[in-house]
Design an enzyme around this catalytic site. Structure first.
Site, PDB file in Angstrom:
ATOM      1  N   GLN A  47       0.853  -1.177   0.000  1.00 59.59           N
ATOM      2  CA  GLN A  47       0.000   0.000   0.000  1.00 59.59           C
ATOM      3  C   GLN A  47       0.897   1.237   0.000  1.00 59.59           C
ATOM      4  OE1 GLN A  47      -3.152  -0.366   2.937  1.00 59.59           O
ATOM      5  NE2 GLN A  47      -2.950   1.782   3.496  1.00 59.59           N
ATOM      6  N   ASN A  49       0.580   5.310   0.893  1.00 62.58           N
ATOM      7  CA  ASN A  49      -0.272   6.320   1.518  1.00 62.58           C
ATOM      8  C   ASN A  49       0.292   7.703   1.233  1.00 62.58           C
ATOM      9  OD1 ASN A  49      -1.723   4.206   2.743  1.00 62.58           O
ATOM     10  ND2 ASN A  49      -0.290   4.175   4.444  1.00 62.58           N
ATOM     11  N   ARG A  59       1.187  14.579  12.988  1.00 63.27           N
ATOM     12  CA  ARG A  59       0.525  13.288  12.809  1.00 63.27           C
ATOM     13  C   ARG A  59       1.368  12.226  13.507  1.00 63.27           C
ATOM     14  NH1 ARG A  59      -3.378  13.489   8.585  1.00 63.27           N
ATOM     15  NH2 ARG A  59      -3.243  15.410   7.384  1.00 63.27           N
ATOM     16  N   HIS A  62       2.218   6.766  15.470  1.00 63.25           N
ATOM     17  CA  HIS A  62       1.377   5.609  15.141  1.00 63.25           C
ATOM     18  C   HIS A  62       2.215   4.367  14.827  1.00 63.25           C
ATOM     19  CE1 HIS A  62      -1.299   8.965  13.310  1.00 63.25           C
ATOM     20  NE2 HIS A  62      -1.545   8.844  14.596  1.00 63.25           N
ATOM     21  N   LYS A  72       7.767   0.950   6.948  1.00 58.06           N
ATOM     22  CA  LYS A  72       7.386   2.119   6.155  1.00 58.06           C
ATOM     23  C   LYS A  72       8.616   2.738   5.501  1.00 58.06           C
ATOM     24  CE  LYS A  72       3.663   3.541   9.291  1.00 58.06           C
ATOM     25  NZ  LYS A  72       3.170   4.620  10.172  1.00 58.06           N
ATOM     26  N   HIS A 119       5.734   5.961  14.454  1.00 56.32           N
ATOM     27  CA  HIS A 119       6.121   6.980  13.477  1.00 56.32           C
ATOM     28  C   HIS A 119       5.204   8.187  13.567  1.00 56.32           C
ATOM     29  CE1 HIS A 119       5.679   8.699   9.309  1.00 56.32           C
ATOM     30  NE2 HIS A 119       6.934   8.946   9.599  1.00 56.32           N
ATOM     31  N   TYR A 132       4.225   7.496   1.787  1.00 53.98           N
ATOM     32  CA  TYR A 132       4.950   6.380   2.368  1.00 53.98           C
ATOM     33  C   TYR A 132       4.348   5.056   1.930  1.00 53.98           C
ATOM     34  CZ  TYR A 132       1.401   7.150   6.035  1.00 53.98           C
ATOM     35  OH  TYR A 132       0.233   7.361   6.718  1.00 53.98           O
TER      36      TYR A 132
END
Length: 188
Positions: A47, A49, A59, A62, A72, A119, A132
Site C-alpha cells: 500500500q 499512503n 501526525r 502511530h 514504512k 512513526h 509512504y
C-alpha cells in the site's frame, strides 16, 4: 543512493542520487534491487499512503501491532516535515529511544522505518505532502497511538520552526496513550 544507519538499529536514512539540470531533476524514489543491495532487505510493499498537512500539523505517533506490523518507507513529495521514529522493540538496546530528521522536497531523503517502531511527523512548511509505502495493510484493530509529547520520551519537536506553540492534532492523537501505560500493558 546512499544508505546511512541511524543510532536506532534498523532505522535507515536513504539519500537518493538526484540528477539535476536546467530542466529540473530526476531520481529513483525506490528501486528494489538497489534497496536490497544497500540494506539487505526485500520489503513487499502492499500500500502507498499520501497525506497533505498544513504548517503545524503533527501526525502520530502511530504503529500497528502483530500480526499487522508495518515497515514504512517515508518521503516528502512537497514541503518539509520533521519526521520521528520511536523504537518500540522491547528486546532492542534502543527501546524507548527516538530519532528525528528533516525530510523535504529539496534533500529528497527517505526514512526506512522497520516494523516495531512508532512513526510521526510535524509539518514545517505551509503545506507538506508526505508519501509512504507500507508492508502491511491498514488494520484499525491493530493500530496504536503514542502521546506525541510524552515526558518520558522527551522528543524535541521543532515547534518554533513550524511557527506554532502547540501542534494541530487529530482527536485520536490528542487522546493517545502515554509511554508508561504502553510499557505496563505491553502493547508493542
Amino acid at each position: 543512493m546512499i544508505c546511512q544507519k541511524t543510532p536506532l538499529e534498523g532505522l535507515l536514512l536513504l539519500q537518493p542520487t538526484v540528477h539535476a539540470d536546467a530542466r529540473g531533476h530526476f531520481f529513483e524514489s525506490f528501486n528494489a534491487r538497489v534497496f536490497e543491495q544497500l540494506t539487505g532487505l526485500k520489503p513487499a510493499f502492499v500500500q502507498t499512503n499520501e497525506s497533505l498537512s498544513h504548517r503545524g500539523v503533527l501526525r502520530g505517533l502511530h504503529w500497528q501491532v502483530k500480526p499487522c506490523e508495518q515497515g514504512k518507507l517515508v518521503r516528502v513529495v512537497h514541503g518539509c516535515v520533521f519526521d520521528v521514529a520511536v523504537d518500540l522493540r522491547p528486546t532492542s538496546s534502543t527501546f524507548g529511544q527516538w530519532y528525528g530528521c528533516e525530510l523535504n522536497d529539496t534533500n529528497h531523503h527517505q526514512l526506512w522505518i522497520p516494523p516495531g517502531f512508532a512513526h510521526g511527523f510535524l509539518a514545517l512548511s505551509s503545506t507538506a505532502i508526505t508519501s509512504y509505502q507500507v508492508t502491511a495493510h491498514h488494520s484499525a484493530p491493530h493500530e496504536r497511538s503514542l502521546k506525541w509529547d510524552d515526558p518520558d520520551l522527551r522528543i524535541q519537536w521543532p515547534l518554533q520552526a513550524a511557527g506554532v506553540e502547540q501542534p494541530v492534532l487529530s482527536a485520536k492523537d490528542a487522546g493517545a496513550a502515554a509511554w508508561a501505560t504502553m510499557v505496563r500493558s505491553r502493547q508493542f
